[in-house]
Design an enzyme around this catalytic site. Structure first.
Site, short mmCIF file in Angstrom:
data_model
loop_
_atom_site.label_atom_id
_atom_site.label_comp_id
_atom_site.label_asym_id
_atom_site.label_seq_id
_atom_site.Cartn_x
_atom_site.Cartn_y
_atom_site.Cartn_z
N SER A 142 0.49 -9.20 1.54
CA SER A 142 -1.29 -9.42 1.72
C SER A 142 -1.33 -8.83 2.64
O SER A 142 -1.05 -9.39 3.71
CB SER A 142 -1.67 -10.36 0.43
OG SER A 142 -2.78 -10.22 1.23
N SER A 143 -2.61 -8.13 2.72
CA SER A 143 -2.95 -8.09 4.08
C SER A 143 -2.98 -9.79 5.10
O SER A 143 -3.25 -9.88 6.57
CB SER A 143 -4.54 -7.75 4.46
OG SER A 143 -4.12 -5.88 4.02
N GLU B 173 -1.37 -4.07 -9.09
CA GLU B 173 -1.61 -5.08 -9.04
C GLU B 173 -0.97 -6.84 -9.29
O GLU B 173 -1.34 -7.38 -9.97
CB GLU B 173 0.69 -5.28 -10.39
CG GLU B 173 0.16 -3.88 -11.59
CD GLU B 173 0.79 -4.12 -12.77
OE1 GLU B 173 2.03 -4.70 -12.53
OE2 GLU B 173 0.08 -3.56 -13.91
N LYS B 174 -1.61 -6.62 -7.64
CA LYS B 174 -1.67 -8.41 -6.77
C LYS B 174 -3.13 -8.64 -7.79
O LYS B 174 -3.34 -9.56 -7.86
CB LYS B 174 -1.21 -7.93 -5.78
CG LYS B 174 -1.27 -9.57 -4.98
CD LYS B 174 -0.93 -9.52 -3.84
CE LYS B 174 -2.19 -9.10 -3.07
NZ LYS B 174 -3.13 -9.95 -2.90
N HIS C 127 0.76 -1.27 -0.14
CA HIS C 127 0.11 0.41 0.15
C HIS C 127 0.95 0.95 0.26
O HIS C 127 0.69 1.57 -0.73
CB HIS C 127 -1.14 -0.31 0.77
CG HIS C 127 -1.54 -1.53 1.37
ND1 HIS C 127 -1.79 -2.19 2.29
CD2 HIS C 127 -2.85 -1.47 0.83
CE1 HIS C 127 -2.57 -2.73 2.01
NE2 HIS C 127 -3.58 -2.99 0.85
N VAL D 86 4.40 -5.39 -4.97
CA VAL D 86 6.07 -5.78 -3.67
C VAL D 86 5.68 -6.55 -2.81
O VAL D 86 4.82 -7.69 -2.87
CB VAL D 86 5.18 -4.38 -2.84
CG1 VAL D 86 6.17 -3.97 -1.88
CG2 VAL D 86 5.04 -2.56 -3.51
#
Ligand code: PAF
Length: 280
Positions: free
Chosen positions: A185-186, A148-149, A37, A176
């Protein structure tokens, strides 16, 4: 940095800045912020006079109640990160503020919203289109930044913006990754230490698969990826598709597109992880 919960308050701050011809960038998020983020926020800060970050766990895009209830909510920590990243406004509305009435809009955004995640998570992209269109109407940003994930999400948002004629430039920003390749990712925080050790298998396998192109066929590359990841008893590929990166239609041959992208979803234990790779 201002933390704003009310739509009207945010609109009046922004109206004044826009009167002075300031450009506005928006980074929509659901919080639980990580370096992925923050890479979007840094671009937004660098490319706009004003940077707005929304932090809102959008209930309409969850098709699993448990997932919504357990989604990490860390607003205080998020605000500290955003302040040091140079964000100007954090927009953190309540559910009632965003949805005073149920949002009954149904979007028809074509195949890009129907394949892959669209098929596996019914209603998910409709909810994303609902909340992102609301955010665009509220903030009226010149630029908006997405990671882009969530490769398919960007295609869906581009289709929505085109259909609704919303005058915003959509920027797709690179994934990233952790040092071992795992896409940030969260959801990674939900992995047990054992599963966290195994999760990089997804990115490593995708990367390895690029070395077989164009000698191996599309189907052989798909089989390689699926078999290698599934060989770990804690991992299960939900789907792996190699698609044209613009239309998201599956390709059969490398000659079918100049922009082949492999999109994968894997259950790592109970945790659903997504990733993707560009083959050219
Ligand atoms: O990618 C996300 O975090 C969400 O889908 C988004 C774009 C913030 C909409 O809720």
């Amino acid at each position: 940095m201002e933390i704003v919960n009310s739509i009207n308050e945010l609109k009046s701050y922004l109206a004044e800045l826009k009167r002075d011809n300031k450009t506005v960038g928006l980074v929509p998020t659901m919080g639980a912020l990580h370096d992925g983020h923050l890479s979007l926020v840094h671009r937004c800060v660098n490319e706009n006079d004003v940077c707005v970050v929304s932090v809102f766990v959008n209930p309409t895009q969850f098709n699993d109640k448990h997932d919504l209830e357990t989604y990490p909510r860390t607003l205080e920590a998020d605000c500290a990160l955003l302040e040091s990243a140079g964000c100007d406004f954090v927009f953190a509305p309540s559910v009632e503020e965003m949805y005073p009435e149920p949002d009954t809009r149904v979007f028809h955004l074509g195949r890009v919203a129907e394949v892959m995640e669209g098929a596996k998570r019914p209603g998910h992209f409709n909810g994303v289109a609902q909340v992102v269109s609301k955010l665009f109407y509220i903030v009226e940003p010149d630029n908006a930044y997405f990671g882009e994930k969530d490769f398919q999400q960007i295609a869906v948002i581009r289709a929505m913006v085109k259909q609704l004629n919303i005058p915003v430039r959509i920027h797709a920003c690179p994934i990233v990754r952790e040092a071992d390749g795992l896409a940030l990712s969260s959801r990674n925080t939900r992995l047990t230490p054992e599963l966290r050790q195994k999760a990089p298998l997804i990115a490593c396998t995708l990367k390895e698969s690029t070395t077989f192109v164009p000698e191996k066929s599309v189907q052989e590359v798909i089989d390689f990826v699926v078999n290698k990841i599934n060989s770990d008893p804690d991992m299960e590929v939900e789907y792996y598709e190699i698609v044209d990166g613009n239309t998201l239609e599956s390709i059969k041959s490398w000659a079918d597109t100049d922009y082949p992208v492999g999109c994968i979803t894997v259950y790592c234990g109970e945790v659903r992880l997504i990733d993707n790779i560009k083959y050219k």
